[in-house]
Design a protein around this motif. Structure first.
Motif, mmCIF file in Angstrom:
data_model
loop_
_atom_site.group_PDB
_atom_site.id
_atom_site.type_symbol
_atom_site.label_atom_id
_atom_site.label_comp_id
_atom_site.label_asym_id
_atom_site.label_seq_id
_atom_site.Cartn_x
_atom_site.Cartn_y
_atom_site.Cartn_z
ATOM 1 N N ASN A 50 32.844 57.996 20.640
ATOM 2 C CA ASN A 50 31.730 58.148 19.714
ATOM 3 C C ASN A 50 30.456 58.415 20.506
ATOM 4 O OD1 ASN A 50 29.778 58.022 17.734
ATOM 5 N ND2 ASN A 50 30.763 56.343 16.643
ATOM 6 N N ILE A 51 30.265 59.659 20.833
ATOM 7 C CA ILE A 51 29.164 60.055 21.715
ATOM 8 C C ILE A 51 27.809 59.830 21.059
ATOM 9 C CG2 ILE A 51 28.122 62.062 22.859
ATOM 10 C CD1 ILE A 51 31.053 63.029 23.298
ATOM 11 N N GLU A 52 27.696 60.169 19.800
ATOM 12 C CA GLU A 52 26.399 60.031 19.120
ATOM 13 C C GLU A 52 25.942 58.575 19.086
ATOM 14 O OE1 GLU A 52 24.484 60.866 14.733
ATOM 15 O OE2 GLU A 52 26.059 62.220 15.443
ATOM 16 N N GLU A 53 26.853 57.675 18.759
ATOM 17 C CA GLU A 53 26.506 56.257 18.703
ATOM 18 C C GLU A 53 26.199 55.709 20.107
ATOM 19 O OE1 GLU A 53 28.225 52.064 16.867
ATOM 20 O OE2 GLU A 53 29.275 53.932 16.437
ATOM 21 N N ALA A 54 26.936 56.182 21.100
ATOM 22 C CA ALA A 54 26.652 55.772 22.483
ATOM 23 C C ALA A 54 25.244 56.206 22.878
ATOM 24 C CB ALA A 54 27.689 56.362 23.434
ATOM 25 N N ASN A 55 24.897 57.446 22.564
ATOM 26 C CA ASN A 55 23.549 57.936 22.889
ATOM 27 C C ASN A 55 22.479 57.169 22.133
ATOM 28 O OD1 ASN A 55 24.031 59.859 24.895
ATOM 29 N ND2 ASN A 55 24.556 61.417 23.387
ATOM 30 N N ASP A 56 22.757 56.787 20.886
ATOM 31 C CA ASP A 56 21.796 55.973 20.123
ATOM 32 C C ASP A 56 21.537 54.643 20.831
ATOM 33 O OD1 ASP A 56 21.622 57.950 18.194
ATOM 34 O OD2 ASP A 56 22.922 56.909 16.751
#
Length: 138
Positions: A50-56
């Motif tokens: 989950n790249i988006e959540e990691a970046n968040d």
């Protein structure tokens, strides 16, 4: 921890549960714990795909970090994620911004002679370091 056993989904679940239990003002009341918890959550989240959540999560650390030293690991993982997603220009920009905050400069151009000298100097410096010193480098 579950992350050490490569069970990132379990680690992600535990870290999310811990995050929910923190008070709203956790960045001021539990600063060091918040840094560590959210960083571990970002790594577990990324490992789960989950790249988006990691970046968040990483951006939350970058936003709330009190100093550049507290955010370096988050910047590193963020740039690594961007690079792995073929967003190399954005990763490079982040690295340049971090270096600027550390008061380091990147020259506009290099000639091969300068590069070779820098490589030799770095090699000499590393050769003088013990294995333990190298392993303790961050």
């Amino acid at each position: 921890m579950a992350a050490d056993l490569s069970d990132f989904e379990t680690a992600y679940s535990y870290l999310n549960n811990a995050l929910v239990l923190l008070p709203e003002n956790h960045w001021s009341s539990h600063y060091d714990f918040s840094l560590r918890l959210i960083f571990l959550r970002a790594k577990a989240t990324y490992s789960c795909g989950n790249i988006e959540e990691a970046n968040d999560s990483l951006n939350e650390i970058i936003k709330n970090g009190r100093c550049i030293e507290d955010t370096l690991d988050a910047y590193y993982v963020h740039a690594t994620i961007l690079n792995s997603c073929e967003e190399k220009d954005q990763a490079y920009t982040i690295c340049c911004e971090v270096l600027s905050q550390l008061e380091e400069t990147i020259p506009d151009s290099l000639d091969m002679k300068e590069v070779l000298v820098a490589i030799q100097e770095t090699g000499g410096m590393l050769a003088r370091m013990s294995d333990n010193d190298l392993l303790e480098m961050k």
